[in-house]
Design a protein around this motif. Structure first.
Motif, PDB file in Angstrom:
ATOM      1  N   UNK A 190      37.644 -24.469  79.066  1.00 16.56           N
ATOM      2  CA  UNK A 190      37.267 -23.055  78.896  1.00 16.56           C
ATOM      3  C   UNK A 190      38.068 -22.461  77.744  1.00 16.56           C
ATOM      4  N   UNK A 191      37.725 -22.865  76.514  1.00 16.76           N
ATOM      5  CA  UNK A 191      38.548 -22.470  75.364  1.00 16.76           C
ATOM      6  C   UNK A 191      38.653 -20.965  75.127  1.00 16.76           C
ATOM      7  N   UNK A 192      37.697 -20.190  75.587  1.00 18.81           N
ATOM      8  CA  UNK A 192      37.741 -18.742  75.365  1.00 18.81           C
ATOM      9  C   UNK A 192      38.392 -17.962  76.498  1.00 18.81           C
ATOM     10  N   UNK A 193      38.809 -18.657  77.538  1.00 17.02           N
ATOM     11  CA  UNK A 193      39.372 -17.975  78.712  1.00 17.02           C
ATOM     12  C   UNK A 193      40.765 -17.424  78.418  1.00 17.02           C
ATOM     13  N   UNK A 194      41.043 -16.277  78.996  1.00 14.70           N
ATOM     14  CA  UNK A 194      42.392 -15.727  78.964  1.00 14.70           C
ATOM     15  C   UNK A 194      43.131 -16.303  80.165  1.00 14.70           C
ATOM     16  N   UNK A 195      44.316 -16.825  79.913  1.00 17.81           N
ATOM     17  CA  UNK A 195      45.069 -17.477  80.976  1.00 17.81           C
ATOM     18  C   UNK A 195      46.329 -16.685  81.288  1.00 17.81           C
ATOM     19  N   UNK A 196      46.404 -16.254  82.538  1.00 13.99           N
ATOM     20  CA  UNK A 196      47.604 -15.580  83.029  1.00 13.99           C
ATOM     21  C   UNK A 196      48.240 -16.479  84.078  1.00 13.99           C
ATOM     22  N   UNK A 197      49.527 -16.741  83.926  1.00 12.84           N
ATOM     23  CA  UNK A 197      50.258 -17.530  84.903  1.00 12.84           C
ATOM     24  C   UNK A 197      51.238 -16.631  85.637  1.00 12.84           C
ATOM     25  N   UNK A 198      51.153 -16.639  86.957  1.00  7.66           N
ATOM     26  CA  UNK A 198      52.099 -15.917  87.803  1.00  7.66           C
ATOM     27  C   UNK A 198      53.130 -16.934  88.260  1.00  7.66           C
ATOM     28  N   UNK A 199      54.377 -16.709  87.875  1.00  8.65           N
ATOM     29  CA  UNK A 199      55.414 -17.703  88.123  1.00  8.65           C
ATOM     30  C   UNK A 199      56.540 -17.149  89.006  1.00  8.65           C
ATOM     31  N   UNK A 200      57.250 -18.058  89.685  1.00 10.38           N
ATOM     32  CA  UNK A 200      58.459 -17.651  90.407  1.00 10.38           C
ATOM     33  C   UNK A 200      59.596 -17.496  89.393  1.00 10.38           C
ATOM     34  N   UNK A 201      60.785 -17.217  89.861  1.00  9.50           N
ATOM     35  CA  UNK A 201      61.923 -17.102  88.931  1.00  9.50           C
ATOM     36  C   UNK A 201      62.545 -18.456  88.615  1.00  9.50           C
ATOM     37  N   UNK A 202      61.985 -19.524  89.157  1.00 10.22           N
ATOM     38  CA  UNK A 202      62.441 -20.896  88.923  1.00 10.22           C
ATOM     39  C   UNK A 202      63.916 -21.103  89.276  1.00 10.22           C
ATOM     40  N   UNK A 203      64.444 -20.231  90.145  1.00  6.50           N
ATOM     41  CA  UNK A 203      65.867 -20.292  90.533  1.00  6.50           C
ATOM     42  C   UNK A 203      66.768 -20.314  89.308  1.00  6.50           C
ATOM     43  N   UNK A 204      66.289 -19.679  88.228  1.00  6.47           N
ATOM     44  CA  UNK A 204      67.082 -19.591  87.007  1.00  6.47           C
ATOM     45  C   UNK A 204      66.997 -20.814  86.109  1.00  6.47           C
ATOM     46  N   UNK A 205      66.149 -21.771  86.424  1.00  2.00           N
ATOM     47  CA  UNK A 205      66.037 -23.005  85.638  1.00  2.00           C
ATOM     48  C   UNK A 205      65.335 -22.717  84.310  1.00  2.00           C
ATOM     49  N   UNK A 206      66.097 -22.732  83.238  1.00  2.00           N
ATOM     50  CA  UNK A 206      65.573 -22.409  81.910  1.00  2.00           C
ATOM     51  C   UNK A 206      64.594 -23.473  81.424  1.00  2.00           C
ATOM     52  N   UNK A 207      64.829 -24.729  81.763  1.00  2.00           N
ATOM     53  CA  UNK A 207      63.921 -25.802  81.346  1.00  2.00           C
ATOM     54  C   UNK A 207      62.537 -25.627  81.961  1.00  2.00           C
ATOM     55  N   UNK A 208      62.485 -25.203  83.216  1.00  3.16           N
ATOM     56  CA  UNK A 208      61.199 -24.964  83.871  1.00  3.16           C
ATOM     57  C   UNK A 208      60.464 -23.814  83.179  1.00  3.16           C
ATOM     58  N   UNK A 209      61.191 -22.761  82.861  1.00  2.00           N
ATOM     59  CA  UNK A 209      60.582 -21.640  82.146  1.00  2.00           C
ATOM     60  C   UNK A 209      60.095 -22.086  80.777  1.00  2.00           C
TER      61      UNK A 209
END
Length: 161
Positions: free
Chosen positions: A8-27
């Motif tokens: 779906x190349x024209x789709x707008x993608x919104x990701x709702x994420x947790x705080x990843x327990x502060x893991x910068x690599x995950x972010x």
């Protein structure tokens, strides 16, 4: 994200994420996937975090926004707040200021409604006038996208335009 962009190349993608327990690599992994909008809901004011968001940390949520903004300055950052837990207008406005300072530019504010008897009880129904006041405060702070009302949920206004 790659598969979604391919299908779906024209789709707008919104990701709702947790705080990843502060893991910068995950972010970093999520930001590098290049969503159109990165959302993380702070949900409430710091004073009520121990009751409303057990295990979450308000400052860690703000750090997530600061880090994401630094990683990709053009990324639209979005958050959501629920009211009706017993917060004051001043507390909500202070959260809005902190979110904006951290790089968040899109905000939703809605009424907390307990989904079951096992959830936190409702403290108060917030008037439409108070939602309007909070929306005006968010716009005065500088938020680009604001939606505030009793039935507003964090999934409102998913597109960046």
């Amino acid at each position: 994200m790659r598969a979604l962009r391919k299908e779906a190349p024209g789709a707008t993608v919104e990701l709702l994420v947790p705080d990843f327990a502060g893991n910068v690599d995950a972010l970093r992994c999520v930001v590098d996937a290049a969503p159109d909008i990165l959302a993380h809901n702070v949900e409430t004011v710091p004073r009520l975090y121990p009751r409303v968001r057990k295990g979450a940390e308000y400052d860690r949520s703000l750090d997530l926004f600061r880090r994401a903004a630094a990683m990709r300055p053009s990324l639209v950052l979005k958050s959501g707040i629920m009211v009706g837990f017993g917060e004051t207008e001043g507390e909500v406005i202070a959260v809005l200021r902190k979110l904006f300072a951290a790089g968040c530019r899109s905000i939703t504010m809605g009424q907390y409604l307990p989904p079951s008897r096992d959830h936190l009880p409702l403290y108060e129904y917030v008037s439409p006038e108070r939602f309007d006041l909070l929306a005006g405060a968010a716009r005065a702070i500088g938020f680009d996208r604001v939606l505030s009302g009793p039935l507003v949920r964090s999934s409102y206004y998913p597109s960046p335009g």
